[in-house]
Motif scaffolding. Structure first.
Motif, PDB file in Angstrom:
ATOM      1  N   ILE A  48       1.982 -18.106  -1.972  1.00 40.59           N
ATOM      2  CA  ILE A  48       2.513 -19.375  -1.440  1.00 40.59           C
ATOM      3  C   ILE A  48       3.968 -19.541  -1.849  1.00 40.59           C
ATOM      4  O   ILE A  48       4.834 -19.901  -1.034  1.00 40.59           O
ATOM      5  CB  ILE A  48       1.671 -20.563  -1.954  1.00 40.59           C
ATOM      6  N   LEU A  49       4.255 -19.282  -3.133  1.00 38.48           N
ATOM      7  CA  LEU A  49       5.617 -19.416  -3.639  1.00 38.48           C
ATOM      8  C   LEU A  49       6.575 -18.484  -2.894  1.00 38.48           C
ATOM      9  O   LEU A  49       7.671 -18.873  -2.485  1.00 38.48           O
ATOM     10  CB  LEU A  49       5.643 -19.110  -5.138  1.00 38.48           C
ATOM     11  N   MET A  50       6.139 -17.213  -2.694  1.00 37.68           N
ATOM     12  CA  MET A  50       7.004 -16.238  -2.040  1.00 37.68           C
ATOM     13  C   MET A  50       7.192 -16.531  -0.559  1.00 37.68           C
ATOM     14  O   MET A  50       8.228 -16.189   0.017  1.00 37.68           O
ATOM     15  CB  MET A  50       6.438 -14.835  -2.240  1.00 37.68           C
ATOM     16  N   CYS A  51       6.212 -17.178   0.076  1.00 35.53           N
ATOM     17  CA  CYS A  51       6.404 -17.624   1.461  1.00 35.53           C
ATOM     18  C   CYS A  51       7.585 -18.591   1.535  1.00 35.53           C
ATOM     19  O   CYS A  51       8.392 -18.541   2.472  1.00 35.53           O
ATOM     20  CB  CYS A  51       5.142 -18.311   1.992  1.00 35.53           C
ATOM     21  N   GLY A  52       7.656 -19.479   0.530  1.00 36.50           N
ATOM     22  CA  GLY A  52       8.771 -20.428   0.468  1.00 36.50           C
ATOM     23  C   GLY A  52      10.100 -19.734   0.260  1.00 36.50           C
ATOM     24  O   GLY A  52      11.089 -20.041   0.944  1.00 36.50           O
ATOM     25  N   ILE A  53      10.145 -18.781  -0.667  1.00 40.63           N
ATOM     26  CA  ILE A  53      11.393 -18.053  -0.942  1.00 40.63           C
ATOM     27  C   ILE A  53      11.816 -17.240   0.282  1.00 40.63           C
ATOM     28  O   ILE A  53      12.994 -17.223   0.663  1.00 40.63           O
ATOM     29  CB  ILE A  53      11.226 -17.154  -2.181  1.00 40.63           C
ATOM     30  N   ALA A  54      10.851 -16.542   0.912  1.00 37.14           N
ATOM     31  CA  ALA A  54      11.154 -15.744   2.101  1.00 37.14           C
ATOM     32  C   ALA A  54      11.708 -16.626   3.223  1.00 37.14           C
ATOM     33  O   ALA A  54      12.649 -16.239   3.930  1.00 37.14           O
ATOM     34  CB  ALA A  54       9.899 -15.012   2.571  1.00 37.14           C
ATOM     35  N   THR A  55      11.134 -17.829   3.367  1.00 35.29           N
ATOM     36  CA  THR A  55      11.610 -18.765   4.398  1.00 35.29           C
ATOM     37  C   THR A  55      13.041 -19.205   4.113  1.00 35.29           C
ATOM     38  O   THR A  55      13.886 -19.245   5.021  1.00 35.29           O
ATOM     39  CB  THR A  55      10.678 -19.991   4.466  1.00 35.29           C
ATOM     40  N   ALA A 266      20.580  -8.127  12.541  1.00 31.63           N
ATOM     41  CA  ALA A 266      20.583  -7.276  11.346  1.00 31.63           C
ATOM     42  C   ALA A 266      20.357  -8.113  10.094  1.00 31.63           C
ATOM     43  O   ALA A 266      19.621  -7.707   9.179  1.00 31.63           O
ATOM     44  CB  ALA A 266      21.906  -6.515  11.247  1.00 31.63           C
ATOM     45  N   GLN A 267      20.982  -9.300  10.038  1.00 30.99           N
ATOM     46  CA  GLN A 267      20.801 -10.181   8.881  1.00 30.99           C
ATOM     47  C   GLN A 267      19.373 -10.714   8.790  1.00 30.99           C
ATOM     48  O   GLN A 267      18.840 -10.886   7.695  1.00 30.99           O
ATOM     49  CB  GLN A 267      21.812 -11.335   8.958  1.00 30.99           C
ATOM     50  N   GLY A 268      18.759 -10.959   9.958  1.00 29.79           N
ATOM     51  CA  GLY A 268      17.360 -11.382   9.969  1.00 29.79           C
ATOM     52  C   GLY A 268      16.453 -10.280   9.447  1.00 29.79           C
ATOM     53  O   GLY A 268      15.566 -10.528   8.614  1.00 29.79           O
ATOM     54  N   TYR A 269      16.671  -9.052   9.915  1.00 27.87           N
ATOM     55  CA  TYR A 269      15.879  -7.918   9.442  1.00 27.87           C
ATOM     56  C   TYR A 269      16.072  -7.712   7.942  1.00 27.87           C
ATOM     57  O   TYR A 269      15.127  -7.444   7.202  1.00 27.87           O
ATOM     58  CB  TYR A 269      16.286  -6.633  10.170  1.00 27.87           C
ATOM     59  N   ARG A 270      17.317  -7.843   7.507  1.00 29.21           N
ATOM     60  CA  ARG A 270      17.642  -7.639   6.089  1.00 29.21           C
ATOM     61  C   ARG A 270      16.938  -8.673   5.218  1.00 29.21           C
ATOM     62  O   ARG A 270      16.439  -8.350   4.132  1.00 29.21           O
ATOM     63  CB  ARG A 270      19.160  -7.730   5.907  1.00 29.21           C
ATOM     64  N   ALA A 271      16.880  -9.908   5.703  1.00 35.47           N
ATOM     65  CA  ALA A 271      16.207 -10.970   4.942  1.00 35.47           C
ATOM     66  C   ALA A 271      14.720 -10.665   4.787  1.00 35.47           C
ATOM     67  O   ALA A 271      14.146 -10.862   3.716  1.00 35.47           O
ATOM     68  CB  ALA A 271      16.403 -12.323   5.628  1.00 35.47           C
ATOM     69  N   GLU A 272      14.087 -10.160   5.849  1.00 41.26           N
ATOM     70  CA  GLU A 272      12.665  -9.818   5.767  1.00 41.26           C
ATOM     71  C   GLU A 272      12.435  -8.647   4.810  1.00 41.26           C
ATOM     72  O   GLU A 272      11.463  -8.630   4.058  1.00 41.26           O
ATOM     73  CB  GLU A 272      12.115  -9.496   7.163  1.00 41.26           C
ATOM     74  N   ILE A 278      11.258  -8.500  -3.082  1.00 45.22           N
ATOM     75  CA  ILE A 278      10.986  -9.528  -4.096  1.00 45.22           C
ATOM     76  C   ILE A 278       9.481  -9.786  -4.188  1.00 45.22           C
ATOM     77  O   ILE A 278       8.922  -9.919  -5.279  1.00 45.22           O
ATOM     78  CB  ILE A 278      11.740 -10.838  -3.765  1.00 45.22           C
ATOM     79  N   GLY A 279       8.820  -9.828  -3.021  1.00 42.47           N
ATOM     80  CA  GLY A 279       7.371 -10.017  -2.998  1.00 42.47           C
ATOM     81  C   GLY A 279       6.647  -8.910  -3.744  1.00 42.47           C
ATOM     82  O   GLY A 279       5.697  -9.168  -4.487  1.00 42.47           O
ATOM     83  N   GLY A 280       7.081  -7.667  -3.558  1.00 45.80           N
ATOM     84  CA  GLY A 280       6.466  -6.543  -4.252  1.00 45.80           C
ATOM     85  C   GLY A 280       6.640  -6.625  -5.758  1.00 45.80           C
ATOM     86  O   GLY A 280       5.722  -6.315  -6.526  1.00 45.80           O
ATOM     87  N   ILE A 281       7.809  -7.070  -6.189  1.00 41.70           N
ATOM     88  CA  ILE A 281       8.084  -7.201  -7.633  1.00 41.70           C
ATOM     89  C   ILE A 281       7.171  -8.249  -8.264  1.00 41.70           C
ATOM     90  O   ILE A 281       6.647  -8.064  -9.366  1.00 41.70           O
ATOM     91  CB  ILE A 281       9.564  -7.562  -7.862  1.00 41.70           C
ATOM     92  N   PHE A 282       6.946  -9.348  -7.543  1.00 38.20           N
ATOM     93  CA  PHE A 282       6.118 -10.433  -8.094  1.00 38.20           C
ATOM     94  C   PHE A 282       4.671 -10.377  -7.582  1.00 38.20           C
ATOM     95  O   PHE A 282       3.920 -11.334  -7.723  1.00 38.20           O
ATOM     96  CB  PHE A 282       6.746 -11.790  -7.772  1.00 38.20           C
ATOM     97  N   ASN A 283       4.301  -9.242  -6.968  1.00 37.12           N
ATOM     98  CA  ASN A 283       2.925  -8.998  -6.527  1.00 37.12           C
ATOM     99  C   ASN A 283       2.464  -9.910  -5.397  1.00 37.12           C
ATOM    100  O   ASN A 283       1.340 -10.431  -5.421  1.00 37.12           O
ATOM    101  CB  ASN A 283       1.955  -9.074  -7.707  1.00 37.12           C
ATOM    102  N   ALA A 284       3.344 -10.085  -4.416  1.00 42.69           N
ATOM    103  CA  ALA A 284       2.972 -10.756  -3.175  1.00 42.69           C
ATOM    104  C   ALA A 284       2.946  -9.694  -2.065  1.00 42.69           C
ATOM    105  O   ALA A 284       2.754  -8.519  -2.354  1.00 42.69           O
ATOM    106  CB  ALA A 284       3.936 -11.897  -2.867  1.00 42.69           C
ATOM    107  N   PHE A 285       3.206 -10.088  -0.831  1.00 43.46           N
ATOM    108  CA  PHE A 285       3.000  -9.164   0.287  1.00 43.46           C
ATOM    109  C   PHE A 285       4.180  -9.179   1.259  1.00 43.46           C
ATOM    110  O   PHE A 285       5.083 -10.002   1.125  1.00 43.46           O
ATOM    111  CB  PHE A 285       1.707  -9.521   1.011  1.00 43.46           C
ATOM    112  N   PRO A 286       4.175  -8.267   2.257  1.00 45.59           N
ATOM    113  CA  PRO A 286       5.261  -8.267   3.249  1.00 45.59           C
ATOM    114  C   PRO A 286       5.220  -9.532   4.102  1.00 45.59           C
ATOM    115  O   PRO A 286       4.156 -10.114   4.308  1.00 45.59           O
ATOM    116  CB  PRO A 286       4.957  -7.019   4.108  1.00 45.59           C
ATOM    117  N   TYR A 287       6.374  -9.914   4.631  1.00 41.87           N
ATOM    118  CA  TYR A 287       6.483 -11.178   5.367  1.00 41.87           C
ATOM    119  C   TYR A 287       6.979 -10.969   6.780  1.00 41.87           C
ATOM    120  O   TYR A 287       7.691 -10.019   7.086  1.00 41.87           O
ATOM    121  CB  TYR A 287       7.415 -12.139   4.613  1.00 41.87           C
ATOM    122  N   THR A 288       6.589 -11.889   7.631  1.00 39.87           N
ATOM    123  CA  THR A 288       7.052 -11.881   9.010  1.00 39.87           C
ATOM    124  C   THR A 288       7.162 -13.325   9.487  1.00 39.87           C
ATOM    125  O   THR A 288       6.677 -14.246   8.830  1.00 39.87           O
ATOM    126  CB  THR A 288       6.089 -11.082   9.911  1.00 39.87           C
TER     127      THR A 288
END
Length: 434
Positions: A48-55, A266-272, A278-288
């Motif tokens: 949940i936290l990483m969804c917020g950061i990714a957004t 390119a910036q959108g792809y880079r953000a994902e 970051i998700g992998g480091i904190f044990n979350a998952f890939p985002y879309t």
């Protein structure tokens, strides 16, 4: 004051629309890998936290990252099947090694991914999504019975809860439209869990034991390990997700009346990619990107990034509250299974929808779909098929999703991209038009 209340209300609406999708991925993966309730609580919290950061990474717009549109990010369903397969074969640390590496690869190729998109036309991405959806169905059916190894597997109570949950989801989907329909999965799960509580099938111990607050911890599940097959799998999944996200970017750009440049993409792809690292480091998952939130923007007519900023901050705040996450872990497995049938079926449906137009275009496309889905599903069912091949080759053949995806890519190049074939296809189309 009134504007602030309106913005907060709209932010909550966006949160509710994506919340079921945000929590269901860690719940499915965690239960499939046999995590403890404490580990599952952490997994949901950090997700949940990483969804917020990714957004937040995506809605910002600077020289390096961010599409700069009101887009909400959550865990991609496309990754569920591959992650379960990687975890079952190599262990949970290999999951996060592959997520980190695939994220870095996406960051690296983001500048010229637009040129690689030609290798992922609808006939390829549709085949991949269909393969992933089909391979997930057995997970849903197993959970409907109560989960692998359950002492009461297939009991009347489990079956009734599963089909009751599914029935409520279908009923809401039939009777309602708009926002209520968009949270039908969430409402169905709530109904199933309440009925299970009445039947005494819900254990509140995880909620009682969970802390009120906690701090996130990098590498919670251990130091990442790196397996080439797993990395290749997650990179293919990430590329398919980027193709899907591109469609969402253009849909939002049309709604927001903002023209997108190659650098914006390119910036959108880079953000994902960065979000996955970051998700992998904190044990979350890939985002879309979550398309249901695009629907909400279209319905409400409010296109401000400020609303999505509020949603992102709410997600981050919820991520520090383990008790909130623990509430989701008490959902009975059979209830989750009933919801999974609808969700995973929708993944298959999405794949078929992506393929519907391409199959009718040519017989070659039909053959691409036939062979890639056949190989993908076949290898998933009989994983030992290529066990006598060299290990270097098994990197590409040991996983049904990788094998099916590569089959689709290679056959698409053979049938649709080679110069002679392009010319023949053009001639056939001209004859048909004549």
């Amino acid at each position: 004051m009134k504007n602030g209340l309106k913005a907060t209300t709209l932010g909550i609406q966006h949160l509710l629309a994506m919340y079921a999708g945000a929590i269901i991925v860690p719940l499915i993966i965690g239960s499939s890998l046999g995590l403890t309730s404490e580990q599952l609580t952490y997994l949901v919290s950090i997700d949940i936290l990483m969804c917020g950061i990714a957004t937040l990474l995506q809605i910002m717009h600077n020289r390096f990252i961010g599409i700069g549109l009101p887009v909400v990010l959550g865990c991609t369903f496309t990754a569920v099947g591959p992650i379960i397969a990687i975890g079952s074969q190599y262990g949970i640390t290999a999951i996060y090694g592959s997520i980190i590496m695939s994220g870095l690869i996406i960051v690296f190729i983001s500048g010229f991914f637009g040129k690689l998109v030609k290798f992922f036309p609808p006939v390829v991405t549709g085949s991949v999504v269909t393969i992933i959806g089909i391979t997930l169905i057995p997970v849903a059916i197993t959970n409907m019975g109560g989960g692998q190894g359950a002492s009461d597997f297939g009991s009347f109570t489990n079956i009734a809860l599963a089909f009751g949950t599914l029935a409520v989801i279908l009923l809401i989907y039939r009777l309602f439209t708009g926002f209520i329909r968009s949270i039908s999965i969430l409402l169905g799960i709530v109904f199933g869990t309440v009925v299970a509580m009445i039947l005494g099938k819900v254990d509140f111990t995880p909620v009682t034991d969970a802390a009120v607050l906690h701090l996130v911890q990098p590498f919670y599940f251990g130091v990442p390990t790196f397996e080439w097959s797993a990395i290749l799998t997650m990179t293919l999944v990430a590329m398919v997700s980027l193709v899907e996200s591109t469609g969402v970017y253009f849909a939002l750009s049309d709604i927001c009346e903002k023209e997108l440049s190659k650098e914006d993409l390119a910036q959108g792809y880079r953000a994902e990619g960065l979000a996955s690292v970051i998700g992998g480091i904190f044990n979350a998952f890939p985002y879309t990107t979550f398309s249901q939130n695009v629907g909400l923007i279209q319905m409400s007519g409010v296109r401000s990034r400020k609303i999505i900023l509020i949603t992102g901050l709410m997600l981050i705040g919820l991520g520090f509250l383990p008790k909130v996450a623990a509430v989701t872990t008490i959902i009975p497995t059979s209830v989750l299974g009933g919801a999974m049938v609808a969700m995973f079926g929708m993944v298959v449906s999405q794949g078929i929808k992506m393929l519907s137009g391409t199959i009718s275009q040519s017989q070659e496309n039909s053959m691409i779909v036939a062979c890639s889905v056949g190989i993908g599903l076949g290898v998933s069912v009989v994983p030992d098929l290529f066990s006598h091949l060299p290990e270097s080759v098994q990197i590409l053949t040991s996983n049904g999703i990788v094998a099916g995806s590569l089959t689709a890519i290679v056959l698409n190049i053979l049938f649709n991209m080679l110069p002679a074939r392009k010319k023949n296809n053009k001639t056939v189309l001209l004859k048909q038009e004549a």
